[in-house]
Scaffold this active site. Structure first.
Site: not given
Ligand code: ACO
Length: 429
Positions: A306, A363
């Site tokens: 998140h 979610d």
């Molecule tokens: N699976 C694997 N790796 C992940 C995931 C995941 N679901 N989410 C984040 N990471 C990793 C990234 O690759 C990154 O790794 P790094 O530091 O080695 O480069 C690190 O964790 C940080 O991730 P970011 O993408 O920078 O985090 P951000 O805050 O931009 O993204 C998000 C948040 C979009 C929710 C992300 O975690 C994601 O894509 N999750 C899956 C989609 C999802 O479940 N979305 C629902 C969000 S809740 C809502 O809207 C109600």
């Protein structure tokens, strides 16, 4: 802590006011920055930018705190109805009995769609995604209520709020019935908000629908948990569109479209699709946990991580309990749910997810519950929209009621070509 910050740019130093929120968060007010220095700030994805002051929802992602108008989400989920929470978010306080009765009456009186609007559904193919129908229908509502087009008409705004909250639920159910080829079921004034939804979704004229009060309670809880989350993507969209003084229907239609994306509300649908993919591939959850860790795979564990919560999402804790309750009621165990629980366990004990604080988000579990309730996957984001609607409205209203609101218009750092002459077609190489 000083109430001023200093910024040095070239040989010029300017003082910037430091603001302190009611929960102690610090913000540097840069509203005069460009006027005083000619510079703007660059903050991709607004990770460090507060776009507004707001008194609606407080969340602390590090501590896992979420409060609507100061009241902890856990207390609201346990004790309140969705309609009370909607009132709380929109009008700023828990309704007294007279206020609640008047608000409930408003929702009851405005639950039906104009009969002409029912025909709109005929134009959509049965394969339409219900989010496409939902956003189009909400925008279309503005054509039936032209008095709502002026955001200055305060009395009309209150009626529009009631219409929207009540009719969004009816539209959602009609889009489902359309996809099933079943007759539309009219709302019933004797039923509560959530029971009415279940009745319009699942009852058919050929038989009596037995209302399951446990499902009504769980749905009520789910909607409360989704009702607001401060300046998230769809809420910011509602505010952005509304800042041009676009009416509430138009602003909310835009919010619905923003919610549709898989990185936002669309994630609950993606979670189920991912679980189905894992199941089709033999159910090896470890394989997919490993895949999610490989950056070049392009695969992420949907429902994990998140932007704001770097701790367990407080909503996910509550929803997990509800998921356990609903799945226990199922006559036969669902193999996808079993995969979901194994995946959760595998990810929560894996150092990649632990180190990055990637916990299951709201979610992950909401999709599981909706599936157990018999709601089809492509309706999951619609459910999210019904829940989030009071939050969108509250933010839109807070903005419209604020006399200092201006149209939102971000700046950019231009990186394209500098001036170059137009080349006639015949001379282009
Ligand atoms: N699976 C694997 N790796 C992940 C995931 C995941 N679901 N989410 C984040 N990471 C990793 C990234 O690759 C990154 O790794 P790094 O530091 O080695 O480069 C690190 O964790 C940080 O991730 P970011 O993408 O920078 O985090 P951000 O805050 O931009 O993204 C998000 C948040 C979009 C929710 C992300 O975690 C994601 O894509 N999750 C899956 C989609 C999802 O479940 N979305 C629902 C969000 S809740 C809502 O809207 C109600």
């Amino acid at each position: 802590m000083s109430d001023r910050a200093q910024l040095k740019i070239g040989d010029k130093t300017i003082d910037l006011p430091v603001l302190v929120g009611s929960e102690g968060e610090l913000g540097i007010d840069i509203s005069k920055l460009r006027a005083e220095t000619g510079a703007v700030t660059l903050d991709p994805a607004f990770v460090n930018t507060a776009s507004t002051r707001s008194a609606i929802t407080f969340l602390d992602g590090e501590k896992g705190i979420l409060r609507y108008r100061g009241i902890p989400i856990e207390q609201l989920a346990e004790n309140a109805t969705f309609v009370e929470v909607a009132y709380l978010l929109i009008y700023g306080h828990l309704p007294k009995q007279t206020e609640l009765s008047a608000f409930s009456e408003l929702l009851t009186r405005h639950s039906m769609l104009h009969e002409d609007m029912k025909r709109f559904f005929d134009g959509y193919p049965g394969t339409s995604h219900p989010m496409a129908i939902l956003s189009a229908m909400v925008a279309s509502l503005s054509s039936f209520y032209p008095a709502a087009l002026s955001v200055k008409n305060k009395q009309e705004i209150d009626i529009t709020i009631g219409r929207l909250i009540s009719k969004l639920r009816t539209i959602a159910c009609y889009s489902y019935k359309k996809s099933m080829g079943q007759p539309f079921v009219y709302p019933k004034n004797s039923l509560s908000y959530c029971a009415n939804f279940l009745n319009m979704m699942f009852s058919i004229p050929a038989e009596t629908y037995e209302m399951d009060e446990d499902l009504v309670k769980v749905l009520n809880q789910l909607l409360i948990l989704h009702a607001d989350h401060e300046q998230n993507c769809s809420t910011s969209t509602v505010r952005m569109v509304g800042s041009s003084q676009a009416n509430l229907f138009a602003s909310v239609a835009a919010g619905i479209l923003a919610l549709w994306g898989p990185l936002h509300g669309g994630a609950n649908e993606e979670v189920l699709e991912m679980l189905q993919g894992i199941s089709d591939d033999g159910g090896d959850v470890k394989k997919y946990v490993e895949l999610a860790k490989k950056k070049d795979s392009g695969f992420r564990l949907m429902g994990f991580g998140h932007r704001v919560y770097k701790n367990y999402d407080p909503r996910a804790k509550i929803i997990k309990r509800a998921a356990d309750k609903v799945t226990k009621k199922m006559k036969e165990p669902d193999p996808l749910l079993e995969i979901a629980y194994r995946l959760e366990e595998a990810a929560l004990t894996d150092s990649y997810f632990v180190d990055r604080k990637l916990y299951p988000n709201v979610d992950f579990y909401s999709g599981i519950i909706y599936r157990a309730m018999g709601i089809p996957t492509n309706m999951f984001t619609v459910m999210f929209a019904i829940g989030r609607l009071p939050g969108w409205i509250a933010h839109w209203k807070e903005m419209v009621d604020d006399p200092t609101t201006k149209i939102m218009r971000p700046r950019q750092i231009y990186t394209g070509p500098t001036e170059q002459p137009f080349v006639p077609l015949a001379k282009r190489g």
